[in-house]
Structures are given as C-alpha cells and as structure tokens.
Design a protein around this motif. Structure first.
Motif, PDB file in Angstrom:
ATOM      1  N   PHE A   1      30.871  34.270  36.761  1.00  0.00           N
ATOM      2  CA  PHE A   1      31.520  33.229  35.971  1.00  0.00           C
ATOM      3  C   PHE A   1      31.102  31.847  36.474  1.00  0.00           C
ATOM      4  O   PHE A   1      31.217  31.534  37.664  1.00  0.00           O
ATOM      5  CB  PHE A   1      33.041  33.374  36.088  1.00  0.00           C
ATOM      6  CG  PHE A   1      33.838  32.378  35.273  1.00  0.00           C
ATOM      7  CD1 PHE A   1      34.142  32.621  33.949  1.00  0.00           C
ATOM      8  CD2 PHE A   1      34.279  31.189  35.841  1.00  0.00           C
ATOM      9  CE1 PHE A   1      34.888  31.719  33.200  1.00  0.00           C
ATOM     10  CE2 PHE A   1      35.025  30.279  35.116  1.00  0.00           C
ATOM     11  CZ  PHE A   1      35.322  30.540  33.780  1.00  0.00           C
ATOM     12  N   GLY A   2      30.597  31.020  35.556  1.00  0.00           N
ATOM     13  CA  GLY A   2      30.304  29.625  35.897  1.00  0.00           C
ATOM     14  C   GLY A   2      29.329  29.460  37.043  1.00  0.00           C
ATOM     15  O   GLY A   2      28.448  30.288  37.268  1.00  0.00           O
ATOM     16  N   VAL A   3      29.500  28.386  37.809  1.00  0.00           N
ATOM     17  CA  VAL A   3      28.508  28.029  38.831  1.00  0.00           C
ATOM     18  C   VAL A   3      28.514  28.959  40.035  1.00  0.00           C
ATOM     19  O   VAL A   3      27.535  28.993  40.796  1.00  0.00           O
ATOM     20  CB  VAL A   3      28.704  26.574  39.295  1.00  0.00           C
ATOM     21  CG1 VAL A   3      28.478  25.598  38.157  1.00  0.00           C
ATOM     22  CG2 VAL A   3      30.072  26.367  39.938  1.00  0.00           C
TER      23      VAL A   3
ATOM     24  N   TYR B   1      47.960  36.467  37.041  1.00  0.00           N
ATOM     25  CA  TYR B   1      47.452  37.828  37.185  1.00  0.00           C
ATOM     26  C   TYR B   1      46.520  38.184  36.030  1.00  0.00           C
ATOM     27  O   TYR B   1      45.455  38.774  36.233  1.00  0.00           O
ATOM     28  CB  TYR B   1      48.606  38.822  37.250  1.00  0.00           C
ATOM     29  CG  TYR B   1      48.168  40.260  37.339  1.00  0.00           C
ATOM     30  CD1 TYR B   1      47.661  40.785  38.525  1.00  0.00           C
ATOM     31  CD2 TYR B   1      48.239  41.095  36.216  1.00  0.00           C
ATOM     32  CE1 TYR B   1      47.246  42.108  38.594  1.00  0.00           C
ATOM     33  CE2 TYR B   1      47.827  42.414  36.277  1.00  0.00           C
ATOM     34  CZ  TYR B   1      47.339  42.914  37.472  1.00  0.00           C
ATOM     35  OH  TYR B   1      46.916  44.212  37.536  1.00  0.00           O
ATOM     36  N   ALA B   2      46.906  37.819  34.811  1.00  0.00           N
ATOM     37  CA  ALA B   2      46.069  38.108  33.638  1.00  0.00           C
ATOM     38  C   ALA B   2      44.730  37.390  33.742  1.00  0.00           C
ATOM     39  O   ALA B   2      43.683  37.943  33.390  1.00  0.00           O
ATOM     40  CB  ALA B   2      46.799  37.700  32.368  1.00  0.00           C
TER      41      ALA B   2
ATOM     42  N   ALA C   1      41.056  39.216  34.109  1.00  0.00           N
ATOM     43  CA  ALA C   1      40.006  38.943  33.116  1.00  0.00           C
ATOM     44  C   ALA C   1      38.776  38.283  33.728  1.00  0.00           C
ATOM     45  O   ALA C   1      37.743  38.162  33.068  1.00  0.00           O
ATOM     46  CB  ALA C   1      40.576  38.063  32.013  1.00  0.00           C
ATOM     47  N   GLY C   2      38.869  37.838  34.987  1.00  0.00           N
ATOM     48  CA  GLY C   2      37.734  37.196  35.654  1.00  0.00           C
ATOM     49  C   GLY C   2      37.472  35.782  35.189  1.00  0.00           C
ATOM     50  O   GLY C   2      36.339  35.297  35.287  1.00  0.00           O
TER      51      GLY C   2
ATOM     52  N   ILE D   1      38.850  45.976  40.343  1.00  0.00           N
ATOM     53  CA  ILE D   1      39.824  44.908  40.123  1.00  0.00           C
ATOM     54  C   ILE D   1      39.048  43.604  39.989  1.00  0.00           C
ATOM     55  O   ILE D   1      38.183  43.299  40.812  1.00  0.00           O
ATOM     56  CB  ILE D   1      40.821  44.845  41.293  1.00  0.00           C
ATOM     57  CG1 ILE D   1      41.608  46.163  41.361  1.00  0.00           C
ATOM     58  CG2 ILE D   1      41.773  43.671  41.143  1.00  0.00           C
ATOM     59  CD1 ILE D   1      42.542  46.271  42.537  1.00  0.00           C
ATOM     60  N   GLY D   2      39.364  42.817  38.974  1.00  0.00           N
ATOM     61  CA  GLY D   2      38.564  41.651  38.614  1.00  0.00           C
ATOM     62  C   GLY D   2      38.230  40.720  39.756  1.00  0.00           C
ATOM     63  O   GLY D   2      37.097  40.276  39.896  1.00  0.00           O
ATOM     64  N   ASN D   3      39.207  40.404  40.625  1.00  0.00           N
ATOM     65  CA  ASN D   3      38.939  39.408  41.652  1.00  0.00           C
ATOM     66  C   ASN D   3      38.364  39.978  42.935  1.00  0.00           C
ATOM     67  O   ASN D   3      38.384  39.338  43.970  1.00  0.00           O
ATOM     68  CB  ASN D   3      40.198  38.583  41.957  1.00  0.00           C
ATOM     69  CG  ASN D   3      41.435  39.425  42.126  1.00  0.00           C
ATOM     70  OD1 ASN D   3      41.392  40.623  41.920  1.00  0.00           O
ATOM     71  ND2 ASN D   3      42.538  38.800  42.490  1.00  0.00           N
TER      72      ASN D   3
END
Length: 533
Positions: free
Chosen positions: A290-292, A415-416, A420-421, A450-452
């Motif tokens: 995601f992003g930079v 949390y959502a 979702a990242g 898990i996303g994170n």
C-alpha cells in the motif's frame, strides 16, 4: 537538535494526581486493605463475560485461565509440561498424539474428568471451526478417538510441530465439565455454568464484580489464598485511588496503568511493584502492498529514522527494553543474529536521496515521479500510548521529508481498516508465549493471513511463504532452527517490521503479599501461586 523536541507532555492534572499518590503524607497503602488476609482484592478493566472456555471476547482470558485446565502446560523456559494429561506419546510421523489423563481429576461440580469428556470438548471446538480458523491446532485435527476411560488419541491431517504449544493456550482447548454444556451440545451457543478443573471456582459475577473461591478438590497444588474478589474499574486513575484507599490490593498488567503512572507508584515505598521479563515485542508494521511503503528504500529509510530510545525514555517512561529483532532472544528459535537498523537520520536521508526522493524546498516533503512521501498511520483513538508515539514520529519523520497523516478511529473502524490493509504503518505487539514465534509468523501467509502482518509484496515473498509453510510442518528440530533463522533474517532484511521495545508486564500491590510473580503467558494472572502475609 534535541531529541526531546518531539516529546509529548502528560497533562498537568494527571501529574498532580500522581504526585499526590506518591507523596510521603499519603495514607498507608495497606492500612485499610483486606481484613481477611486470605482474600485477594484486585481490579480488572472489564467484565469477565460468561467465562466460556471455548470462545473469545467478551470472555476475559485471565478468568478462563483461573477456571479451566489444558491437557498440557507451557513452562517458563518454553518447555511443555503435564497438565490434565500426565504424559503422552507422539507417533514417528508427528500425526498422532496419545494422551494419558490423570486419575481422580474432579470438576468443580464433583464429576470426573474422562476421555469421553475430553473428546466432547475437542469436538465442540472443532465443530465451531469457523470461529477458530486463525488457529491451526483446530483446523489440523482429523479425528479424536477414545482408547479407554483415561486415554485419548488425537490424529492430525498432517504433522504440525506446534500442536502441543497451542494446546497450552488459555483458549479455546481447555476442558469444561459435561454439566456446563448447553442443551444443544455446542458451546458456541453459550454455557450453562463455568464448570472447570482449575484451581478456582466462580461463585459470583455481575456487571460490577466477580468472586472466585479456591477449588478444594483441585488436583494440583492448591492455592494458599482462599478467595479472590475482582472489582471492575475501567479508568486507571480510579484504580490507583482504589489501591490507595484499600478497596483493592492488586493492579496487574501493563494494560491497566500507563508507564508514567506505574513509575510514579514505584517511587512510593508503601507499594510493592514488580516488572516481568520481556513477554512480547512492541512493533510498527509496514504495509508492503500500500502506498509508499511498498518501496523497500522507503522502508529502509524509515528504519534508520526510528529513535527507539527517545520513545522508551520519554513516552514509555523507561519501562521497556530497546528491541531490534522481531522476537526477544528468550523465545524459542529466536536467538538469531540479525543486521540492526540503528538510528541515523543522515543515513536515512541519503537512502532517500539515492532513490530519487526529492525534497520540496517550500514544504520540506519529498516526492518521486509525482508521488509524495506520504504515510497514513491509523490508530485506535482510545490508546493513548499509540497516540503519543505516533505524534512523536509525525514530527521526527518530517525531518527526513515524510508527511505523516494520523488517523484516529474507534476500535471497530480501526480493526476494519487494518484488516483491509488500508494503511502504511500500524502499531502492533507480537503475541508472546506460547504463540511466538510460530503462530505470529504463520499468520503472515495463507488463508489465515491477518492484514497487518503481511509479508506479501516484497522481493522475498515467495521464499518466505515456502519457508514458513515448511517450518510449521517440520518434525526435525535442526531443520526448524535453520528455517526460522532464514525467515527472521529475511523479514529483517526486507524491513517489514520496525521493533521498538520488548514489552513487559508490571504489577502494583499493597504490602499484603509474601509471594507474587508473573506467568510466561502475558494474559494470565497466576493467583494460584500467590501468598498473602
């Protein structure tokens, strides 16, 4: 430039309150404490729930651990020791575990522990597998078979070396007495009563407090304390006042006091204060998709722009140890040599310069090919420690040309977002014993990802996925050690995580205890080992 520049000061009224608590003229902390020296009074920030051993929130882990026993236990040195199972046999291929239960173990209602009862507990958890999909110990079980009254065999779909470690978890595979099961037979529907074999029995519970009494039929060493009264106090300052006036004797856990509150109380000789060994790691997770932060040079630059010691000294009140590795060397397979990212602002700037991130002369913010060096950092709005660290980093990282956008959200929205990242950086903790390192690493891949905690999007993603898959299934200790070394070193080289400090638990108590200690599991309060004067 002074490092102190970005330090966030605690509000004056809080400091005045803390000073008042530690003043020499304060009343004796223990004067109004429990009249009955065999009764422990403690605080907890929330209701314990129905204390269902097989489910998660709102069931509180410390209460589940008091009431229910596992088949095997996790020791201080990471070894697995007998619990309700006196011993066990493991097949050569690592797919079959035969547990021999202790004789004469009695539930709190007088019923006996049997292999049939253990099978019933396993099967109700397996039957609710969707709720436990993150936990491979549940999804990997193929069959549970009763051999005789005190012998049970668990067959796995494939070898899974952390099987015993995950049986030692506080939930969901602890044993409930038959009379505690609902009429449906599925504890996902709730339980009739918290009937366990643990050292404590729940006698009373409402929205304000809970009362536990000693289980006189406990199979192990009985607690010396007879009664535990838990008072629910959501606010840390109210907890401190309750401790001071003798309403409670114990505040347990780093989640119940801020570091500055604990260090202030520690200066008052009226209180007993203790700090545990490292139990988990406080980390920043960088989203590589995601992003930079998908650019490795940005992740590397941020690593060198992280001043851990200033965060520890000024926000964490010196309470935690500086961390450079994902797991403390005291954890299994974690004593590994890694290349550390030391704090060096000039090196951080050079990395970005070399990669073509140009500083805007007016704003001081870097960009490359029209893309700004912008970092979205989300946090739970109720977590003041995270907020303080993020605000410090917002100022500190501007010095290297990063524009940090902070987003405070309530827990559900936060949390959502992380699931979702949709972030560049979030703060997490590793999970501690007995989850680390295997479970924390495993949740970076596959359906349980898990996303994170993602390791996707890096040049080494395929290599990491392959090695993580292999290490969890390996039955060879030497091979596992080699794979973990490679995994942890690769994660470090990819700069996916930024360890800040090794977290510790702490407690503050009135002077009524003769013996008090911590458990290797950070969410467990080992009251059965405490002694009062």
């Amino acid at each position: 430039m002074l490092k102190r520049k970005y330090f966030l000061f605690i509000p004056l009224f809080v400091l005045l309150f803390l000073v008042a608590c530690s003043d020499d003229t304060a009343p004796n902390a223990g004067e109004e404490s429990s009249v009955n020296k065999n009764t422990l009074k403690m605080s907890w920030p929330s209701d314990i729930g129905e204390a269902n051993p097989h489910l998660y929130s709102p069931n509180e882990m410390f209460a589940q651990a008091l009431l229910y026993d596992p088949l095997v236990a996790y020791g201080n040195d990471g070894t697995i020791s007998p619990g309700l199972a006196e011993n066990w046999d493991i097949s050569e291929d690592g797919k079959e575990y035969t547990f021999h239960l202790r004789e004469g173990v009695v539930y709190s209602d007088g019923s006996m522990l049997t292999a049939d009862n253990v099978k019933r507990n396993f099967e109700t958890v397996i039957g609710n597998s969707l709720a436990h999909s993150w936990l491979e110990v549940v999804t990997v079980i193929d069959e549970v078979e009763v051999i005789d009254e005190l012998t049970i065999k668990v067959s796995l779909k494939e070898s899974y070396y952390p099987f015993l470690q995950e049986l030692a978890l506080i939930r969901p595979l602890r044993m409930l007495g038959d009379a505690g099961f609902p009429d449906s037979g599925n504890t996902a529907d709730g339980i009739k009563k918290p009937i366990g074999t643990g050292p404590w029995i729940l006698n009373e519970a409402d929205e304000n407090h809970a009362v536990f009494t000693r289980n006189e039929n406990y199979w192990g060493e009985k607690p010396s304390i007879e009664k535990v009264e838990v008072k629910y106090i959501a606010d840390s300052q109210m907890r401190m006042m309750a401790l001071e006036n003798g309403e409670i004797d114990l505040i347990f856990g780093s989640s119940q006091l801020t570091p500055i509150e604990f260090t202030t109380l520690r200066q008052n000789d009226e209180y007993l204060t203790e700090v545990s060994d490292p139990l988990s790691t406080r980390i920043l997770s960088l989203n590589t998709t995601f992003g930079v932060t998908k650019y490795k040079e940005v992740r590397l630059a941020l690593q060198h722009a992280l001043d851990r010691q200033t965060i520890i000294d000024h926000i964490l009140s010196g309470m935690e140890q500086e961390a450079h590795s994902l797991f403390s060397p005291g954890f299994p397979y974690s004593d590994i040599e890694i290349e550390e990212y030391n704090f060096d602002v000039e090196k951080s700037k050079k990395i970005l310069d070399k990669a073509g991130w140009i500083v805007d002369g007016k704003t001081g913010i870097r960009s490359k090919n029209g893309e700004k060096l912008e970092l979205l950092m989300a946090y739970n709005s109720s977590d003041q420690i995270h907020k303080a660290i993020y605000e410090y980093l917002q100022g500190a990282w501007k010095e290297v040309g990063a524009d940090v956008k902070l987003v405070a959200e309530d827990n559900q929205v936060y949390y959502a977002r992380t699931k979702a990242g949709e972030y560049n950086i979030v703060m997490n903790d590793t999970w501690g014993a007995p989850y680390d390192p295997h479970m924390y690493i495993r949740t970076m891949t596959g359906e349980q990802q898990i996303g994170n905690y993602s390791i996707m999007g890096t040049d080494s993603s395929d290599k990491l996925i392959e090695e993580i898959t292999r290490v969890i299934r390996s039955t060879d200790v030497t091979e596992r050690a080699s794979l973990y070394e490679s995994i942890i070193q690769t994660i470090q080289q990819e700069a996916i995580f930024m360890p800040i400090s090794y977290k510790q638990n702490y407690l503050v108590a009135n002077d009524v205890f003769k013996k008090i200690k911590f458990s290797p599991q950070q969410f467990e309060v080992p009251i059965n080992l405490y002694e009062m004067k």
